[in-house]
Design a protein around this motif. Sequence first.
Motif, short mmCIF file in Angstrom:
data_model
loop_
_atom_site.label_atom_id
_atom_site.label_comp_id
_atom_site.label_asym_id
_atom_site.label_seq_id
_atom_site.Cartn_x
_atom_site.Cartn_y
_atom_site.Cartn_z
N THR A 34 1.06 -0.86 -0.56
CA THR A 34 -0.69 -0.10 -0.21
C THR A 34 0.63 1.50 -0.14
O THR A 34 0.76 2.19 -0.90
CB THR A 34 -0.82 0.17 1.06
OG1 THR A 34 -1.91 -1.20 0.99
CG2 THR A 34 -1.67 1.17 1.48
N LEU A 45 -2.86 0.42 -5.44
CA LEU A 45 -3.87 0.02 -4.96
C LEU A 45 -5.13 -0.34 -4.87
O LEU A 45 -5.57 -1.84 -3.90
CB LEU A 45 -4.55 1.53 -4.70
CG LEU A 45 -3.50 2.12 -3.99
CD1 LEU A 45 -3.94 3.68 -3.02
CD2 LEU A 45 -3.22 1.68 -2.42
N ILE A 46 -5.70 -0.82 -5.95
CA ILE A 46 -6.71 -1.36 -5.64
C ILE A 46 -6.69 -3.17 -6.45
O ILE A 46 -7.12 -3.41 -5.67
CB ILE A 46 -7.65 -1.03 -7.61
CG1 ILE A 46 -8.02 -0.17 -7.98
CG2 ILE A 46 -8.23 -2.24 -8.76
CD1 ILE A 46 -8.60 0.52 -8.97
N LEU A 73 -6.79 -4.11 -3.07
CA LEU A 73 -8.25 -4.85 -2.48
C LEU A 73 -8.35 -5.74 -2.90
O LEU A 73 -9.29 -6.42 -2.82
CB LEU A 73 -9.03 -2.97 -2.76
CG LEU A 73 -8.45 -2.19 -1.67
CD1 LEU A 73 -9.80 -0.75 -2.28
CD2 LEU A 73 -8.80 -2.44 -0.57
N VAL A 130 -6.84 -8.31 -0.69
CA VAL A 130 -7.15 -8.43 0.66
C VAL A 130 -8.40 -9.30 0.36
O VAL A 130 -8.58 -9.85 1.52
CB VAL A 130 -7.36 -6.53 1.47
CG1 VAL A 130 -8.57 -6.93 2.53
CG2 VAL A 130 -6.55 -6.18 1.48
N VAL A 131 -9.32 -8.46 0.28
CA VAL A 131 -10.77 -9.82 -0.09
C VAL A 131 -10.60 -11.15 -0.69
O VAL A 131 -11.10 -11.48 -0.12
CB VAL A 131 -11.54 -9.80 -1.38
CG1 VAL A 131 -13.38 -9.68 -1.20
CG2 VAL A 131 -11.90 -7.51 -1.61
N ALA A 188 -14.11 -4.59 2.26
CA ALA A 188 -12.64 -4.26 1.57
C ALA A 188 -13.27 -4.12 0.16
O ALA A 188 -13.36 -3.85 -0.84
CB ALA A 188 -11.69 -5.86 1.84
N HIS A 189 -14.34 -5.44 0.38
CA HIS A 189 -15.00 -4.71 -1.43
C HIS A 189 -15.65 -3.66 -1.50
O HIS A 189 -15.77 -3.67 -2.54
CB HIS A 189 -16.06 -6.64 -1.37
CG HIS A 189 -16.55 -6.58 -2.74
ND1 HIS A 189 -15.75 -7.36 -3.87
CD2 HIS A 189 -17.74 -6.66 -3.28
CE1 HIS A 189 -16.54 -7.54 -4.79
NE2 HIS A 189 -17.38 -7.04 -4.29
N GLU A 203 -14.66 -0.96 -0.32
CA GLU A 203 -13.91 0.09 -0.50
C GLU A 203 -13.14 0.20 -2.23
O GLU A 203 -13.23 0.60 -3.04
CB GLU A 203 -12.94 -0.66 0.11
CG GLU A 203 -11.69 0.72 0.33
CD GLU A 203 -12.09 2.06 0.45
OE1 GLU A 203 -12.02 2.99 0.48
OE2 GLU A 203 -13.18 1.94 1.51
N LEU A 204 -13.41 -1.31 -2.31
CA LEU A 204 -13.08 -1.61 -4.30
C LEU A 204 -14.21 -0.75 -4.84
O LEU A 204 -13.92 -0.78 -5.86
CB LEU A 204 -12.81 -2.93 -4.06
CG LEU A 204 -11.99 -3.92 -5.66
CD1 LEU A 204 -10.97 -3.91 -5.87
CD2 LEU A 204 -12.01 -5.39 -5.51
N CYS A 217 -14.09 2.46 -5.63
CA CYS A 217 -12.75 2.74 -6.78
C CYS A 217 -13.55 3.25 -7.80
O CYS A 217 -12.53 3.37 -8.74
CB CYS A 217 -11.12 1.76 -6.59
SG CYS A 217 -10.50 1.38 -5.06
N ARG A 244 -9.64 -9.40 -11.44
CA ARG A 244 -7.88 -9.08 -11.32
C ARG A 244 -7.18 -9.10 -12.30
O ARG A 244 -6.40 -7.91 -12.33
CB ARG A 244 -7.28 -9.33 -9.59
CG ARG A 244 -6.30 -9.63 -9.53
CD ARG A 244 -5.56 -10.05 -8.53
NE ARG A 244 -4.66 -9.72 -7.72
CZ ARG A 244 -3.91 -9.55 -7.70
NH1 ARG A 244 -3.31 -9.43 -9.05
NH2 ARG A 244 -2.24 -8.64 -7.53
#
Length: 158
Positions: free
Chosen positions: A13, A21-22, A25, A28-29, A58-59, A61-62, A65, A110
């Motif tokens: 990060t 950053l995406i 994320l 993390v998810v 976390a999702h 937050e994704l 974006c 991804r």
Amino acid sequence: MTKEQIKEFTLRTSNSNHSGLILVLFDVVNVYISDSISAYNDGDIDAYTKSIRLAKKAHNELMSCINPRDELGRRVLSIFRFIYGKMASSEAKRRPDELDRCKGMLDNLRVGFEKLHSIDTDGPVMKNTHQVYAGLTYGKGTLSESTLGDTYNRGFKA
């Protein structure tokens, strides 16, 4: 999520640009979903619920974006909303019925974001952070990370 993974995500990060950053994320998810499946298989429903809630945070937050103003952004958001709905359903049912499918869909998305990251030439979002160097030390096969520049002041001067 292990402490080692948290350290890795923190390092990524601090050194990432917007597209990086995406990707963080996404990872993390993915980790939280994997943790929830593992907790369910171990019979720990409390840990399962906690991991699903963290995955949903976390999702969210994704999803924030993504630009909903263009056509591609709306399509990606609709897929993200579908995945979020499946995670919410799995939390309510207390069974990871569709979580493997969600992980697969996130992995497929991804790949596209990795392609965008490969052409993104922006610098890191976070400025004034320590540079981290990693290398083998005298320990038997252990990797040691050290930061440079611990002596300078990163705060404001009045």
